[in-house]
Write a protein that holds these residues in place. Structure first.
Motif, PDB file in Angstrom:
ATOM      1  N   TRP A 276      -0.834  -3.766   7.641  1.00 54.67           N
ATOM      2  CA  TRP A 276      -0.396  -3.150   6.386  1.00 54.67           C
ATOM      3  C   TRP A 276      -0.187  -1.744   6.178  1.00 54.67           C
ATOM      4  O   TRP A 276      -0.622  -0.867   6.994  1.00 54.67           O
ATOM      5  CB  TRP A 276      -1.708  -3.380   5.202  1.00 54.67           C
ATOM      6  N   PRO A 277       0.913  -1.408   5.517  1.00 52.25           N
ATOM      7  CA  PRO A 277       1.428   0.042   5.454  1.00 52.25           C
ATOM      8  C   PRO A 277       0.476   0.971   4.658  1.00 52.25           C
ATOM      9  O   PRO A 277      -0.439   0.241   4.006  1.00 52.25           O
ATOM     10  CB  PRO A 277       2.649   0.138   4.797  1.00 52.25           C
ATOM     11  N   SER A 278       0.739   2.136   4.658  1.00 53.83           N
ATOM     12  CA  SER A 278      -0.134   3.192   3.610  1.00 53.83           C
ATOM     13  C   SER A 278       0.428   2.511   2.050  1.00 53.83           C
ATOM     14  O   SER A 278       1.614   2.199   1.799  1.00 53.83           O
ATOM     15  CB  SER A 278       0.304   4.459   3.801  1.00 53.83           C
ATOM     16  N   ALA A 279      -0.524   2.786   1.174  1.00 56.27           N
ATOM     17  CA  ALA A 279      -0.273   2.576  -0.198  1.00 56.27           C
ATOM     18  C   ALA A 279      -0.011   1.273  -0.550  1.00 56.27           C
ATOM     19  O   ALA A 279       0.109   0.884  -1.638  1.00 56.27           O
ATOM     20  CB  ALA A 279       0.765   3.553  -0.893  1.00 56.27           C
ATOM     21  N   TRP A 280      -0.531   0.293   0.389  1.00 57.72           N
ATOM     22  CA  TRP A 280      -0.404  -1.156   0.032  1.00 57.72           C
ATOM     23  C   TRP A 280      -1.261  -1.771  -1.172  1.00 57.72           C
ATOM     24  O   TRP A 280      -0.864  -2.357  -1.778  1.00 57.72           O
ATOM     25  CB  TRP A 280      -0.440  -2.078   1.195  1.00 57.72           C
ATOM     26  N   ARG A 281      -2.417  -0.921  -1.166  1.00 50.06           N
ATOM     27  CA  ARG A 281      -3.381  -1.578  -2.410  1.00 50.06           C
ATOM     28  C   ARG A 281      -3.158  -1.048  -3.602  1.00 50.06           C
ATOM     29  O   ARG A 281      -3.467  -1.800  -4.381  1.00 50.06           O
ATOM     30  CB  ARG A 281      -4.753  -0.765  -1.742  1.00 50.06           C
ATOM     31  N   SER A 282      -2.112  -0.103  -3.685  1.00 47.40           N
ATOM     32  CA  SER A 282      -1.762   0.191  -5.035  1.00 47.40           C
ATOM     33  C   SER A 282      -0.889  -0.595  -5.781  1.00 47.40           C
ATOM     34  O   SER A 282      -0.496  -0.796  -6.545  1.00 47.40           O
ATOM     35  CB  SER A 282      -0.963   1.594  -5.238  1.00 47.40           C
ATOM     36  N   LYS A 283      -0.169  -1.670  -4.835  1.00 46.22           N
ATOM     37  CA  LYS A 283       0.592  -2.460  -5.231  1.00 46.22           C
ATOM     38  C   LYS A 283       0.107  -4.190  -5.523  1.00 46.22           C
ATOM     39  O   LYS A 283       0.659  -5.077  -5.919  1.00 46.22           O
ATOM     40  CB  LYS A 283       1.803  -3.083  -4.194  1.00 46.22           C
ATOM     41  N   LEU A 284      -1.280  -3.993  -5.332  1.00 49.51           N
ATOM     42  CA  LEU A 284      -1.890  -5.201  -5.725  1.00 49.51           C
ATOM     43  C   LEU A 284      -2.098  -5.504  -7.442  1.00 49.51           C
ATOM     44  O   LEU A 284      -2.079  -4.449  -7.849  1.00 49.51           O
ATOM     45  CB  LEU A 284      -3.398  -5.309  -4.863  1.00 49.51           C
ATOM     46  N   CYS A 285      -2.298  -6.728  -7.780  1.00 51.36           N
ATOM     47  CA  CYS A 285      -2.330  -6.852  -9.015  1.00 51.36           C
ATOM     48  C   CYS A 285      -3.662  -6.348  -9.598  1.00 51.36           C
ATOM     49  O   CYS A 285      -4.746  -6.610  -9.094  1.00 51.36           O
ATOM     50  CB  CYS A 285      -2.141  -8.204  -9.464  1.00 51.36           C
TER      51      CYS A 285
END
Length: 348
Positions: free
Chosen positions: A233-242
């Motif tokens: 996973w790339p950086s900041a991928w968690r911020s795109k989770l619902c």
């Protein structure tokens, strides 16, 4: 005749700085003097397992950074890098012949700690040591990407199947083949088969998702990827989770609420450690000293450094041959002094 390879003083300093940053990233975010036990189940910290005190076949246990220095000096330790929500075990019931030197009043067990094979020196789904002499992989090639920040193994992906939906849209490309799902125009969309939003134990269907649920929107797009191998996973991928209420409840039920916490990432922990280290450090004394040296003196330092580097490399091969991945600087300096006894140990 081949030209002799030279190393500039700048190269030497840059290499040393990189090594210091790597150490700071793991260690500076944890306290090296005080046992972390009074803090409870620490959000994230550097941890070690002592194979001298808790050998294979016994109960797994983990000790904090300070206890690894003060209570387990000279022991054989497994480096666990960092783990979340863990309370230091040093000196509790699992250590029959050792008492913690830093904090005496400890419970017999830390019931909320989670343990794995890592505490006995084996890692990953292949249950291999690290470093692995056989160079085992994760069931998939590691993508060559500057964006790469985190990895989830295939086992955890399968245990939380909704992550495969996110991986088709958010993960680093190149690790697995992505395919576009063909939809049947004769079948109503609500009857099309898609990934489960969560594992069956959560007992919630796709139709229960809130309006505007990002996970449901991604499922309806129909883009999938092969359910095989680790996912990167790339950086900041968690911020795109619902983060709708329904998804939050599902994440909580699966014990995955930390995925919505940006400060939980290893990168955030490392940046905190680096920042703390920079705050503690003043001006670099080595750079100040070099400003007063002439060209000849600088070259003498470089040659001396290269000689020491060659000798130290030969010495460290002994540790590699014995399979050791962890040792104390004090022990290292003393052993190195014995190995090459014309040197004086600088830290004893």
């Amino acid at each position: 005749m081949a030209e002799e390879q030279t190393v500039s003083l700048v190269d030497v300093l840059e290499e040393n700085e990189e090594l210091e940053e790597e150490a700071s990233a793991v260690l500076a975010g944890s306290d090296s003097d005080l046992c972390s036990y009074p803090q409870g189940y620490v959000k994230r910290q550097a941890l070690y397992a002592c194979s001298t005190c808790t050998p294979a076949g016994g109960e797994p246990a983990g000790v904090c950074l300070a206890c690894s220095y003060k209570c387990h000096e000279g022991h054989d330790l497994f480096e666990l890098y960092t783990k979340r929500n863990f309370r230091c075990d040093c000196g509790n019931r699992k250590f029959t012949e050792l008492q913690c030197k830093l904090f005496l009043e400890k419970d017999e067990l830390n019931s909320q700690n989670k343990y794995s094979q890592n505490f006995f020196g084996v890692y990953c789904t292949c249950s291999r040591p690290y470093p692995d002499p056989d160079d085992q992989h994760l069931g998939v090639g590691v993508p060559d990407s500057v964006e790469l920040q985190e990895m989830i193994c295939e086992s955890c992906m399968n245990n939380n199947s909704f992550l495969w939906t996110y991986s088709a849209h958010l993960s680093v490309p190149g690790a697995a083949v992505e395919v576009k799902e063909e939809t049947n125009p004769n079948v109503p969309k609500e009857e099309e088969k898609g990934d489960d939003v969560m594992e069956p134990s959560c007992k919630r269907s796709r139709e229960e998702a809130e309006p505007g649920c990002r996970l449901k929107e991604l499922q309806e797009i129909g883009q999938k990827r092969v359910h095989s191998g680790a996912v990167f996973w790339p950086s900041a991928w968690r911020s795109k989770l619902c983060s709708c209420n329904t998804c939050k409840e599902r994440l909580s039920a699966a014990g995955l609420s930390f995925l919505l916490d940006e400060s939980d990432t290893v990168l955030a922990y490392e940046n905190k450690g680096k920042s703390s280290e920079q705050t503690r450090q003043g001006p670099d004394p080595l750079m100040s000293a070099l400003d007063n040296l002439n060209r000849v003196q600088q070259l003498e330092i470089i040659h001396g450094y290269n000689d020491m580097k060659t000798e130290l490399k030969d010495f460290l091969q002994r540790f590699a041959a014995e399979g050791k991945v962890s040792f104390r600087l004090k022990d290292l300096c003393w052993d190195y002094w014995e190995f090459n006894n014309n040197l004086s140990c600088p830290v004893l």
